[in-house]
Design a protein around this motif. Structure first.
Motif, PDB file in Angstrom:
ATOM      1  N   SER A   1      20.743  39.750  -7.353  1.00  0.00           N
ATOM      2  CA  SER A   1      19.512  40.098  -6.649  1.00  0.00           C
ATOM      3  C   SER A   1      19.621  39.800  -5.156  1.00  0.00           C
ATOM      4  N   LEU A   2      20.322  38.727  -4.810  1.00  0.00           N
ATOM      5  CA  LEU A   2      20.545  38.427  -3.392  1.00  0.00           C
ATOM      6  C   LEU A   2      21.425  39.510  -2.771  1.00  0.00           C
ATOM      7  N   ARG A   3      22.478  39.840  -3.519  1.00  0.00           N
ATOM      8  CA  ARG A   3      23.473  40.756  -2.981  1.00  0.00           C
ATOM      9  C   ARG A   3      22.930  42.175  -2.833  1.00  0.00           C
ATOM     10  N   ASP A   4      22.303  42.669  -3.914  1.00  0.00           N
ATOM     11  CA  ASP A   4      21.942  44.079  -3.955  1.00  0.00           C
ATOM     12  C   ASP A   4      20.548  44.365  -3.394  1.00  0.00           C
ATOM     13  N   ASP A   5      19.615  43.420  -3.617  1.00  0.00           N
ATOM     14  CA  ASP A   5      18.222  43.708  -3.260  1.00  0.00           C
ATOM     15  C   ASP A   5      17.671  42.827  -2.153  1.00  0.00           C
ATOM     16  N   LYS A   6      18.420  41.840  -1.728  1.00  0.00           N
ATOM     17  CA  LYS A   6      17.926  40.859  -0.737  1.00  0.00           C
ATOM     18  C   LYS A   6      16.595  40.258  -1.206  1.00  0.00           C
ATOM     19  N   LYS A   7      16.515  40.024  -2.535  1.00  0.00           N
ATOM     20  CA  LYS A   7      15.299  39.423  -3.086  1.00  0.00           C
ATOM     21  C   LYS A   7      15.692  38.094  -3.733  1.00  0.00           C
ATOM     22  N   ILE A   8      14.770  37.111  -3.597  1.00  0.00           N
ATOM     23  CA  ILE A   8      15.020  35.799  -4.188  1.00  0.00           C
ATOM     24  C   ILE A   8      14.171  35.698  -5.454  1.00  0.00           C
ATOM     25  N   ILE A   9      14.847  35.560  -6.604  1.00  0.00           N
ATOM     26  CA  ILE A   9      14.100  35.544  -7.865  1.00  0.00           C
ATOM     27  C   ILE A   9      14.322  34.220  -8.605  1.00  0.00           C
ATOM     28  N   GLY A  10      13.272  33.778  -9.272  1.00  0.00           N
ATOM     29  CA  GLY A  10      13.338  32.540 -10.038  1.00  0.00           C
ATOM     30  C   GLY A  10      12.865  32.786 -11.450  1.00  0.00           C
TER      31      GLY A  10
ATOM     32  N   PHE B   1      21.007  26.322   4.818  1.00  0.00           N
ATOM     33  CA  PHE B   1      21.122  26.065   6.250  1.00  0.00           C
ATOM     34  C   PHE B   1      19.844  26.500   6.971  1.00  0.00           C
ATOM     35  N   ILE B   2      19.569  25.835   8.105  1.00  0.00           N
ATOM     36  CA  ILE B   2      18.596  26.375   9.064  1.00  0.00           C
ATOM     37  C   ILE B   2      19.389  26.691  10.329  1.00  0.00           C
ATOM     38  N   ASP B   3      19.071  27.810  10.967  1.00  0.00           N
ATOM     39  CA  ASP B   3      19.782  28.161  12.193  1.00  0.00           C
ATOM     40  C   ASP B   3      18.830  28.892  13.126  1.00  0.00           C
ATOM     41  N   ASN B   4      19.351  29.303  14.285  1.00  0.00           N
ATOM     42  CA  ASN B   4      18.524  29.977  15.295  1.00  0.00           C
ATOM     43  C   ASN B   4      17.459  29.056  15.855  1.00  0.00           C
ATOM     44  N   ILE B   5      17.791  27.767  15.989  1.00  0.00           N
ATOM     45  CA  ILE B   5      16.818  26.804  16.509  1.00  0.00           C
ATOM     46  C   ILE B   5      17.602  25.611  17.050  1.00  0.00           C
ATOM     47  N   GLN B   6      17.106  24.998  18.108  1.00  0.00           N
ATOM     48  CA  GLN B   6      17.701  23.768  18.594  1.00  0.00           C
ATOM     49  C   GLN B   6      17.548  22.680  17.530  1.00  0.00           C
ATOM     50  N   PRO B   7      18.630  21.981  17.175  1.00  0.00           N
ATOM     51  CA  PRO B   7      18.529  20.960  16.113  1.00  0.00           C
ATOM     52  C   PRO B   7      17.377  19.973  16.335  1.00  0.00           C
ATOM     53  N   ASP B   8      17.150  19.575  17.583  1.00  0.00           N
ATOM     54  CA  ASP B   8      16.107  18.577  17.821  1.00  0.00           C
ATOM     55  C   ASP B   8      14.705  19.139  17.628  1.00  0.00           C
ATOM     56  N   ALA B   9      14.590  20.464  17.477  1.00  0.00           N
ATOM     57  CA  ALA B   9      13.262  21.065  17.303  1.00  0.00           C
ATOM     58  C   ALA B   9      12.856  21.198  15.844  1.00  0.00           C
ATOM     59  N   VAL B  10      13.762  20.896  14.929  1.00  0.00           N
ATOM     60  CA  VAL B  10      13.445  21.053  13.500  1.00  0.00           C
ATOM     61  C   VAL B  10      12.471  19.964  13.079  1.00  0.00           C
ATOM     62  N   LYS B  11      11.456  20.344  12.320  1.00  0.00           N
ATOM     63  CA  LYS B  11      10.460  19.376  11.859  1.00  0.00           C
ATOM     64  C   LYS B  11      10.192  19.577  10.367  1.00  0.00           C
ATOM     65  N   ILE B  12       9.951  18.463   9.685  1.00  0.00           N
ATOM     66  CA  ILE B  12       9.491  18.578   8.304  1.00  0.00           C
ATOM     67  C   ILE B  12       8.126  19.257   8.349  1.00  0.00           C
ATOM     68  N   GLY B  13       7.947  20.247   7.479  1.00  0.00           N
ATOM     69  CA  GLY B  13       6.682  20.972   7.436  1.00  0.00           C
ATOM     70  C   GLY B  13       6.716  22.300   8.167  1.00  0.00           C
ATOM     71  N   MET B  14       7.779  22.557   8.943  1.00  0.00           N
ATOM     72  CA  MET B  14       7.818  23.827   9.659  1.00  0.00           C
ATOM     73  C   MET B  14       8.084  24.992   8.703  1.00  0.00           C
ATOM     74  N   ARG B  15       7.725  26.180   9.143  1.00  0.00           N
ATOM     75  CA  ARG B  15       7.856  27.364   8.307  1.00  0.00           C
ATOM     76  C   ARG B  15       9.136  28.095   8.673  1.00  0.00           C
ATOM     77  N   VAL B  16       9.839  28.573   7.678  1.00  0.00           N
ATOM     78  CA  VAL B  16      11.100  29.270   7.914  1.00  0.00           C
ATOM     79  C   VAL B  16      11.187  30.519   7.048  1.00  0.00           C
ATOM     80  N   LYS B  17      12.125  31.400   7.401  1.00  0.00           N
ATOM     81  CA  LYS B  17      12.294  32.656   6.674  1.00  0.00           C
ATOM     82  C   LYS B  17      13.771  32.918   6.462  1.00  0.00           C
ATOM     83  N   ALA B  18      14.118  33.447   5.293  1.00  0.00           N
ATOM     84  CA  ALA B  18      15.517  33.718   4.969  1.00  0.00           C
ATOM     85  C   ALA B  18      16.062  34.855   5.816  1.00  0.00           C
ATOM     86  N   VAL B  19      17.292  34.673   6.286  1.00  0.00           N
ATOM     87  CA  VAL B  19      18.018  35.744   6.976  1.00  0.00           C
ATOM     88  C   VAL B  19      19.215  36.079   6.107  1.00  0.00           C
ATOM     89  N   PHE B  20      19.299  37.323   5.655  1.00  0.00           N
ATOM     90  CA  PHE B  20      20.386  37.693   4.763  1.00  0.00           C
ATOM     91  C   PHE B  20      21.616  38.082   5.557  1.00  0.00           C
TER      92      PHE B  20
END
Lengths: 386, 381, 152
Positions: C35-44, C116-135
């Motif tokens: 599902s990650l590979r073919d559809d870029k969907k995260i399923i549980g 991983f988290i990326d596209n952000i300065q390491p010192d700017a990461v905070k618990i509680g922040m919102r993030v989005k998957a980049v495939f």
């Protein structure tokens, strides 16, 4: 006060060479749920888990921690016992001791291996000392071939005698729906199969298997409530005497001789050949079925070939060995010793279906591995005296 | 459960690189020391349980390397894979099962022989996580952040654990890293993974510990006054880090509760005189103290700063220097038990806690403290 | 006993053990990875008894001990539960440090996923922040088909 302990339920997967549909802990889960069903218990009834396998065959460190979802171990006490090929037997022995101590009442013992995923030779080679033994070690089969050669030289046995053991076990496996290999072989086929290490042919040795086995042990306070025919553990004994390949006495399994002497003494067995009804022997290759039953004291040195050749260890014979088909028919290493224990339990409990030895009252299950090591369990129908 | 006691202990020095010793050499040394300590010969040992880890040793069937050196060649023997506290538990049950009266338990690791990051990375799930490349340090750093976020514990309070424990180790001749350092030294040491600086992390050391456990009928027959096992318990939490509340250690809370109950302890803060707990990282000492009820929730850092857990404090923790001062992985928890035995015997020399009667020893298995084992020992029956 | 060895060089045998592996993902993990590979969907998977949604999916609910049967798509957005910034190039880390690791609770899931988290300065990461998957552009049916999570 030490408690008496019995096996009250068993479960196994239907062992196969490859199980691509599941990962290791999903495989474990199948065996666990079958064992719970067999004992009519739920995971809530289980007080602790003893689990074992060989780490380098799974490529996962702290694998007892990794497998909790499948083993039912979340928020339970989990203990990992691992001793190489003997693991399946030593985890059963472990389950026995922790229940007998009075600390836990109902313990789930799990043995498993997904051999299809690993390079078995690459992994087993790491068991041996890196400075002295590892560079000359040529795989488990070559080590066993050395034993077979020594035995043949000493007692005049031939590769036909070895092959007869394979024929027996592969025939027995037809009665066991869990066994991996369920096709008979005859003497000619065994001897014509590719030579791996003289005198061991392909059909003289065990396969590689994906499989799991689970056994539930209970203390005397619960055993008879859970099962009407519990399998009582009468005694355990083991020896892991060697660390270096050169130290072993090739042609005789010394650890078997010493362990069985102790086991029978502890269990009050004076004439093993007469008193034992069935043996599930951890027999990774055919010749062991001749040699190691002599070391167990069933028969005298050199008498194996005649005893086996005459059919005494076949179903219906005087002392059936490996009604399950044994290791030659199925070998998920970490589970294999536990399968021997579970199969012996099924015999005592009268639940062995097509492979039942009639009226089995005393059984022996063994484990083999490491550097010529032996582990043994004595099983009995009659509740032992205190 | 019947009574059993620890009647002998022996340990090698904990060092960074025991280049002259094999696993067997270490086991031989520790075993002989334990026998001498107990006033026993190897013939007095009824059975043996060794403890090791195949990945750390680079050997499948890692027990093969030490069995004979632990005196097990002609004895019933088994091997636990996990921290030494788990090996000791199995050894204890083998004394109480009616089969044996005395068990020798050994535990070893030579951290110097492997690349620890790769070894602990192998604990991660091969399908879902391993190739992300985390190891024990990054995983525990993640946990440290979660704990600090929930409790308000500060980097300075973490650093104080390191200062205390390395300082305590100055009085322990067996320790790997006795050091006189300051909070500033810790905070200015290399940041390995936020918030863990180099001096927030334990080293990976070489060492082996041996312990002799006996049931009641044998315990008083040898040289030492027995140290009694009053309670022991262990539990494992979920595996995947995302399944757990990493700021909590519910398996530790459960294990501690059961161990206290077995030992008849209703107020552990008051009734435990001395503790040796598993400080693989500074935050762990504080977090485990709270989660096992030895201090109030979110209080450990503040109490530490007030001296509560110093050797001369109300509850001395890791008077030996703890794991921060020497961490031979698998042996770590067994050494915690041995250190409590020393305290309860009055044998802890320069770091003796006066009048120690009831002690707590603690070991951990798995990532971020997935599984915990708690022991309550007492010098009275 | 040690004196007899004084003056003798301590020899070290440097070697590597080679134990190659291929792990079967099993049907459950395979479906997730495909599902990650073919559809870029995260399923549980959702447990029919306790209703917990497991990310990554489990074949059996570890609490109820019954087979999970229901597949559920979860959001590719979530909240950072905890994180760390790896600064030292530890042997297991596959990228150049600093590398940000995090546990992310995706919307709709009851368990967090490690990534991983990326596209952000390491010192700017905070618990509680919102993030989005980049495939990843090139996907092979692996957990790293998600390249990283970026800040929202």
């Amino acid at each position: 006060m030490a408690k008496r302990v019995a096996i009250v339920g068993t479960g196994q997967t239907f062992h196969k060479s490859h199980r691509p549909d599941v990962n290791g802990q999903e495989l474990i889960n199948e065996a666990v749920r079958r064992a719970l069903q067999d004992a009519d218990l739920t995971m809530n009834d289980i007080d602790a888990i003893v689990i074992g396998n060989m780490d380098h065959f799974e490529g996962i460190n702290y694998v007892d921690c990794w497998s909790v979802d499948g083993s039912g171990g979340v928020m339970k006490p989990i203990l990992k016992i691992t001793t190489g090929g003997t693991t399946g037997c030593t985890i059963a022995i472990g389950g026995y001791h922790i229940v007998a101590s009075g600390y836990f009442d109902k313990v789930l013992v799990i043995g498993w291996e997904k051999n299809s995923e690993s390079d078995t030779s690459g992994a087993i080679t790491t068991a041996f000392d890196p400075v002295w033994d590892r560079l000359v070690f040529a795989g488990a089969i070559s080590g066993l071939a050395v034993e077979a050669q020594a035995y043949m030289a000493r007692y005049g046995a031939t590769d036909k005698d070895g092959a007869r053991v394979s024929v027996r076990d592969r025939k027995h496996a037809l009665n066991n729906p869990h066994a991996q290999l369920r096709k008979e072989v005859n003497l000619e086929e065994v001897l014509a199969s590719p030579m791996l290490a003289d005198p061991i042919h392909l059909l003289d040795v065990c396969p590689r298997t994906d499989g799991a086995c689970a056994v539930i042990m209970a203390s005397e306070d619960y055993a008879e409530k859970i099962s009407s025919t519990p399998d009582w553990i009468l005694a355990t004994a083991n020896r892991h005497p060697y660390a270096y390949l050169g130290d072993a006495d090739y042609g005789r399994l010394t650890s078997m001789r010493i362990s069985s002497t102790e086991l029978f003494k502890k269990g009050g067995i004076k004439e093993p050949r007469k008193e034992i009804d069935v043996i599930e022997l951890y027999q990774p290759y055919s010749f062991a079925g001749l040699i190691w039953i002599e070391d167990m004291g069933i028969i005298g040195p050199g008498e194996g070939p005649q005893y086996v050749g005459d059919g005494n260890t076949d179903m219906g014979g005087e002392l059936p060995i490996n009604p399950s088909g044994g290791v030659i028919s199925c070998n998920p290493i970490g589970a294999t010793g536990l399968i021997r224990c579970a199969e012996a339990a099924l015999q005592i409990m009268g639940k062995a279906d097509q492979r039942q030895v009639p009226d089995a009252k005393i059984a022996v299950s063994t484990g083999f591995g490491g550097c010529w090591w032996t582990d043994m369990i004595l099983h009995g129908k009659k509740k032992p005296n205190n | 459960m019947e009574r059993a006691a620890i009647i002998g202990i022996g340990s090698t020095k904990i060092e960074g690189n025991k280049v002259r010793e094999t696993f067997a050499d270490m086991a031989w040394e520790a075993t002989n020391k334990a026998l001498a300590d107990a006033g026993m010969t190897i013939d007095d040992i009824d059975n043996v349980v060794t403890t090791s880890n195949d990945f750390w040793d680079g050997r499948t069937i890692s027990c093969m390397a030490v069995g004979d050196a632990s005196g097990a060649a002609d004895k019933n023997v088994s091997c636990v894979e996990g921290d030494g506290t788990y090996g000791a538990f199995y050894g204890l049950t083998r004394c109480l099962s009616g089969s044996y009266g005395t068990t020798l338990v050994t535990a070893h690791t030579k951290g110097s022989q492997s690349i620890s990051s790769l070894i602990t990375n192998a604990a991660f799930d091969p399908i879902y996580s391993r190739e992300l490349g985390m190891d024990m340090i990054t995983a525990c750093a993640l946990q440290a952040n979660a704990y600090m976020h929930r409790t308000g514990t500060t980097p300075e309070q973490l650093a104080l654990v390191s200062v205390k424990n390395h300082g305590n180790a100055m009085k322990n001749p067996l320790a790997h890293l006795p050091m006189n350092i300051s909070v500033n030294d810790v905070l200015s040491s290399e940041m390995i993974a936020d918030p863990l600086h180099k001096l927030d992390c334990s080293p990976v050391s070489d060492g082996c510990c041996a312990m002799i456990i006996a049931n009641e009928s044998r315990a008083a027959k040898y040289k030492q006054k027995p140290v009694w096992i009053k309670g022991v318990s262990f539990y494992a939490d979920s595996f995947l880090l995302g399944d757990r509340d990493l700021s909590r250690a519910r398996s530790l809370t459960a294990a501690a509760k059961k161990a206290y109950s077995m030992a008849g302890i209703s107020d552990p803060k008051k009734e435990i005189d001395v503790a040796e707990i598993y400080d693989a990282f500074t935050y762990q000492e504080l977090m485990w103290l709270e989660e096992m009820g030895l201090c109030g929730d979110s209080e450990a850092g503040k109490l530490l700063a007030r001296g509560q857990f110093n050797v001369d404090g109300a509850l001395p923790v890791n008077a030996s220097g703890g794991l921060l001062s020497g961490h031979p992985v698998i042996a770590a928890g067994l050494i915690r038990m041995a250190e409590i035995v020393k305290q309860l015997r009055g044998d802890a020399g320069a770091y003796q806690v006066p009048k120690a009667k009831t002690g707590l020893a603690h070991g951990v298995n798995g990532l971020c403290g997935q599984s915990h084992c708690v022991w309550i020992l007492d010098n009275e029956k | 006993m040690k004196d007899q060895f004084s003056g003798i060089e301590a020899m070290v045998n440097k070697s590597k053990i080679g134990v190659p592996y291929s792990w079967w993902a099993g049907d459950t993990a395979s479906k997730f990875l495909i599902s990650l590979r073919d559809d870029k969907k995260i399923i549980g998977m959702k447990c029919s008894q306790c209703s917990k949604v497991y990310i990554p999916p489990r074949k059996v609910c570890p609490t109820c001990f019954i087979d999970n049967t229901e597949w559920v798509e979860v959001s590719d957005e979530g909240t950072v539960i905890s994180f760390t910034v790896a600064r030292r190039q530890l042997a297991s880390i596959p990228k150049k440090v600093p590398v940000i690791y995090a546990i992310i609770m995706l919307d709709g899931a009851d368990t967090g996923i490690l990534h991983f988290i990326d596209n952000i300065q390491p010192d700017a990461v905070k618990i509680g922040m919102r993030v989005k998957a980049v495939f990843a552009d090139e996907r092979k049916g692996r957990i790293r088909d998600i390249a990283y999570f970026k800040p929202l």
